[in-house]
Design a protein around this motif. Structure first.
Motif, mmCIF file in Angstrom:
data_model
loop_
_atom_site.group_PDB
_atom_site.id
_atom_site.type_symbol
_atom_site.label_atom_id
_atom_site.label_comp_id
_atom_site.label_asym_id
_atom_site.label_seq_id
_atom_site.Cartn_x
_atom_site.Cartn_y
_atom_site.Cartn_z
ATOM 1 N N GLY A 1 -121.310 -17.900 27.528
ATOM 2 C CA GLY A 1 -119.960 -18.169 28.016
ATOM 3 C C GLY A 1 -119.913 -19.450 28.837
ATOM 4 N N ILE A 2 -120.901 -19.639 29.683
ATOM 5 C CA ILE A 2 -120.971 -20.852 30.502
ATOM 6 C C ILE A 2 -121.197 -22.074 29.616
ATOM 7 N N PHE B 1 -118.073 -22.818 27.553
ATOM 8 C CA PHE B 1 -117.027 -23.453 28.359
ATOM 9 C C PHE B 1 -117.321 -24.931 28.574
ATOM 10 N N THR C 1 -116.889 -26.906 25.234
ATOM 11 C CA THR C 1 -115.542 -27.005 24.655
ATOM 12 C C THR C 1 -114.467 -27.328 25.684
ATOM 13 N N GLY C 2 -114.734 -27.037 26.953
ATOM 14 C CA GLY C 2 -113.717 -27.226 27.979
ATOM 15 C C GLY C 2 -112.664 -26.131 27.971
ATOM 16 N N SER C 3 -112.864 -25.114 27.146
ATOM 17 C CA SER C 3 -111.880 -24.047 27.010
ATOM 18 C C SER C 3 -112.531 -22.700 27.313
ATOM 19 N N LEU C 4 -111.918 -21.956 28.248
ATOM 20 C CA LEU C 4 -112.417 -20.605 28.528
ATOM 21 C C LEU C 4 -112.243 -19.696 27.323
ATOM 22 N N SER C 5 -111.133 -19.841 26.629
ATOM 23 C CA SER C 5 -110.851 -19.003 25.474
ATOM 24 C C SER C 5 -111.861 -19.238 24.346
ATOM 25 N N THR C 6 -112.050 -20.478 23.965
ATOM 26 C CA THR C 6 -112.988 -20.794 22.886
ATOM 27 C C THR C 6 -114.419 -20.478 23.300
ATOM 28 N N GLY C 7 -114.774 -20.845 24.511
ATOM 29 C CA GLY C 7 -116.115 -20.537 25.013
ATOM 30 C C GLY C 7 -116.368 -19.036 25.061
ATOM 31 N N GLY C 8 -115.350 -18.284 25.467
ATOM 32 C CA GLY C 8 -115.465 -16.828 25.525
ATOM 33 C C GLY C 8 -115.610 -16.207 24.146
#
Length: 72
Positions: A28-29, A32, A35-42
Motif C-alpha cells: 500500500g505504501i 501510493f 502512483t500518488g493515489s491512495l485508491s490505486t495504491g490500495g
C-alpha cells in the motif's frame, strides 16, 4: 534429534494471514508512492495481497508434505 512437527491448516492460515497483512501495508505504501493515489495504491495492495496469501498458503502446505531435509 526430535522429529519436526507438521503444522495444522489453522497454523498455516494464521501465518499466511499475518504475512499478508504485513505485505498489504508495505505494498500500500509503495503503491501510493508509485502512483500518488491512495485508491490505486490500495487496489494494487489488495490484489497483490490476495494473490500472495493464496500462493503462500499453498506453498506452505506443499512443503509440509515433502519429507526431504527432515530428520526422523
Amino acid at each position: 534429534m526430535t522429529q519436526p512437527l507438521a503444522q495444522t491448516k489453522t497454523r498455516a492460515i494464521v501465518k499466511a494471514t499475518i504475512w499478508t497483512l504485513m505485505g498489504l501495508l508495505v505494498m500500500g505504501i509503495v503503491g501510493f508512492f508509485m502512483t500518488g493515489s491512495l485508491s490505486t495504491g490500495g487496489k494494487m495492495a489488495l490484489l497483490n495481497s490476495a494473490i500472495g496469501m493464496i500462493t503462500y498458503f499453498l506453498y506452505e502446505r506443499l512443503w509440509d508434505r515433502i519429507k526431504w531435509g527432515r530428520h526422523v
